[in-house]
Design a protein around this motif. Structure first.
Motif, PDB file in Angstrom:
ATOM      1  N   THR A   1       0.806  -1.221   0.000  1.00 19.11           N
ATOM      2  CA  THR A   1       0.000   0.000   0.000  1.00 19.11           C
ATOM      3  C   THR A   1       0.834   1.263   0.000  1.00 19.11           C
ATOM      4  O   THR A   1       0.312   2.347  -0.226  1.00 19.11           O
TER       5      THR A   1
ATOM      6  N   TYR B   1      -9.536  -1.307  -8.370  1.00 14.65           N
ATOM      7  CA  TYR B   1      -9.720  -2.346  -7.354  1.00 14.65           C
ATOM      8  C   TYR B   1     -10.787  -3.370  -7.737  1.00 14.65           C
ATOM      9  O   TYR B   1     -10.725  -4.513  -7.287  1.00 14.65           O
TER      10      TYR B   1
ATOM     11  N   MET C   1      -1.340 -10.905   1.693  1.00 16.17           N
ATOM     12  CA  MET C   1      -2.722 -10.602   1.336  1.00 16.17           C
ATOM     13  C   MET C   1      -3.426  -9.854   2.462  1.00 16.17           C
ATOM     14  O   MET C   1      -4.066  -8.820   2.237  1.00 16.17           O
ATOM     15  N   HIS C   2      -3.306 -10.368   3.670  1.00 17.44           N
ATOM     16  CA  HIS C   2      -4.001  -9.767   4.808  1.00 17.44           C
ATOM     17  C   HIS C   2      -3.534  -8.331   5.046  1.00 17.44           C
ATOM     18  O   HIS C   2      -4.360  -7.423   5.215  1.00 17.44           O
TER      19      HIS C   2
ATOM     20  N   LEU D   1      -4.861  -5.916   2.318  1.00 18.81           N
ATOM     21  CA  LEU D   1      -6.298  -5.643   2.391  1.00 18.81           C
ATOM     22  C   LEU D   1      -6.664  -4.772   3.590  1.00 18.81           C
ATOM     23  O   LEU D   1      -7.528  -3.896   3.485  1.00 18.81           O
TER      24      LEU D   1
ATOM     25  N   GLY E   1     -10.275  -1.145  -0.058  1.00 14.80           N
ATOM     26  CA  GLY E   1     -10.134  -2.546   0.320  1.00 14.80           C
ATOM     27  C   GLY E   1     -11.451  -3.296   0.346  1.00 14.80           C
ATOM     28  O   GLY E   1     -11.491  -4.501   0.079  1.00 14.80           O
ATOM     29  N   ARG E   2     -12.533  -2.593   0.630  1.00 16.26           N
ATOM     30  CA  ARG E   2     -13.829  -3.259   0.759  1.00 16.26           C
ATOM     31  C   ARG E   2     -14.517  -3.487  -0.577  1.00 16.26           C
ATOM     32  O   ARG E   2     -15.620  -4.042  -0.608  1.00 16.26           O
TER      33      ARG E   2
ATOM     34  N   ILE F   1     -12.620  -4.716  -3.446  1.00 13.00           N
ATOM     35  CA  ILE F   1     -11.835  -5.642  -4.267  1.00 13.00           C
ATOM     36  C   ILE F   1     -12.651  -6.900  -4.539  1.00 13.00           C
ATOM     37  O   ILE F   1     -13.223  -7.496  -3.629  1.00 13.00           O
TER      38      ILE F   1
ATOM     39  N   LEU G   1      -9.412 -12.045  -6.388  1.00  9.47           N
ATOM     40  CA  LEU G   1      -8.200 -12.361  -5.645  1.00  9.47           C
ATOM     41  C   LEU G   1      -7.659 -13.732  -6.049  1.00  9.47           C
ATOM     42  O   LEU G   1      -8.426 -14.646  -6.356  1.00  9.47           O
TER      43      LEU G   1
ATOM     44  N   ASP H   1     -11.806  -9.738   5.374  1.00  9.36           N
ATOM     45  CA  ASP H   1     -10.901  -8.754   4.780  1.00  9.36           C
ATOM     46  C   ASP H   1     -11.378  -8.264   3.416  1.00  9.36           C
ATOM     47  O   ASP H   1     -11.089  -7.131   3.022  1.00  9.36           O
ATOM     48  N   ALA H   2     -12.069  -9.133   2.660  1.00  2.88           N
ATOM     49  CA  ALA H   2     -12.507  -8.781   1.301  1.00  2.88           C
ATOM     50  C   ALA H   2     -13.971  -9.163   1.125  1.00  2.88           C
ATOM     51  O   ALA H   2     -14.300 -10.113   0.407  1.00  2.88           O
TER      52      ALA H   2
ATOM     53  N   MET I   1     -15.499  -9.772  -2.465  1.00  3.45           N
ATOM     54  CA  MET I   1     -14.866 -10.704  -3.391  1.00  3.45           C
ATOM     55  C   MET I   1     -15.900 -11.547  -4.121  1.00  3.45           C
ATOM     56  O   MET I   1     -16.773 -12.150  -3.510  1.00  3.45           O
TER      57      MET I   1
END
Length: 279
Positions: free
Chosen positions: A35, A74, A87-88, A91, A99-100, A102, A105, A144-145, A148
């Protein structure tokens, strides 16, 4: 140059939007991105790789920055990761509004091996479709996602993975076993030579190097992660440059994106091999 002298800003809005789209999206995966936050600069992956993007366009002037829809950076790109840590951290360190959203993955298993079983264990736990306080403490991909829609499991490196074929198949099976509600799931493998070209595109031999594994059906495992059990889905594959990509996608997604699949039929070629593309 002033905005009045900019050829880009003199173009019709529809043309500018097309330019913004091609500047912010790529067909290649963005691998182990960071980031740019101070706490992220010391954890850059050895596999870190960003394909050519035209994000510098956003820095040319304030009007372009606000006019271009940065969300597609994104929502329209594939973000590939080789470890749960990368990854964690990516995100959770992204601004919340990015991030919310994306959607696509990819998990790359190239660093999995029997000497360090923690890598595969971390992925299995992280992909467990759980929520709540423990998911937040231990880490959960769903947490986290949350937006997705596409999950890709990249097993293209299986020929170089130091692990028994059955163990590798068990990892693939477990990665798929606790996921649901996707619009598309993709498993990527490695396939070379005529003997492998004659094997069914969904044979485990393409993804773990052997079909002498557990009796689970790969397509059934993948299908269970997409949509609802009674939902119409399409199974399709593509084979190119020694890699094979097998996917199960909901027909709702295809209609939503106005895409039709025009691959060849499932019939085998006269030499017994399967078509490069099919469904």
């Amino acid at each position: 140059n002033s905005q009045l002298q900019s050829r880009l800003l003199c173009m019709p809005g529809e043309i500018r939007n097309i330019i913004y789209h091609y500047s912010l999206t790529t067909d290649l995966p963005i691998t182990d991105p960071t980031t740019g936050e101070p706490c992220h600069t010391t954890t850059k992956s050895l596999h870190h790789g960003i394909p050519p993007l035209g994000t510098a366009l956003l820095q040319t002037c304030r009007l372009i920055y606000y006019e271009a829809d940065i969300r597609q950076l994104y929502t329209r790109n594939t973000f590939r990761f080789t470890s749960v840590t990368h990854m964690h951290r990516f995100l959770v360190l992204l601004p919340h509004e990015h991030g919310r959203i994306i959607e696509d993955l990819e998990v790359d298993i190239r660093d999995i091996n029997e000497t360090h079983p923690g890598v595969s264990r971390d992925w299995t736990q992280y992909l467990s479709w759980s929520e709540g306080i423990w998911a937040k403490k231990l880490g959960s991909l769903k947490d986290d996602a949350p937006a997705m829609k596409v999950l890709r499991l990249n097993f293209e490196a299986w020929p170089k993975v130091s692990m028994s074929r059955r163990h590798l198949w068990d990892i693939l099976r477990r990665l798929l076993s606790n996921i649901n509600g996707l619009e598309k799931v993709v498993v990527v493998g490695s396939t070379k030579g005529m003997p492998m070209a004659k094997r069914e595109p969904w044979s485990p031999v393409h993804f773990v190097g052997s079909d002498d594994v557990w009796s689970d059906d790969l397509v059934e495992l993948m299908s269970a992660t997409v949509g609802q059990p009674d939902e119409d889905k399409l199974i399709r594959w593509t084979r190119s440059n020694g890699a094979i990509s097998l996917e199960v996608v909901s027909k709702v997604r295809l209609r939503k994106r106005n895409r039709l699949w025009v691959g060849k039929s499932t019939a085998e070629k006269s030499d017994g091999s399967w078509p490069e593309n099919g469904s």
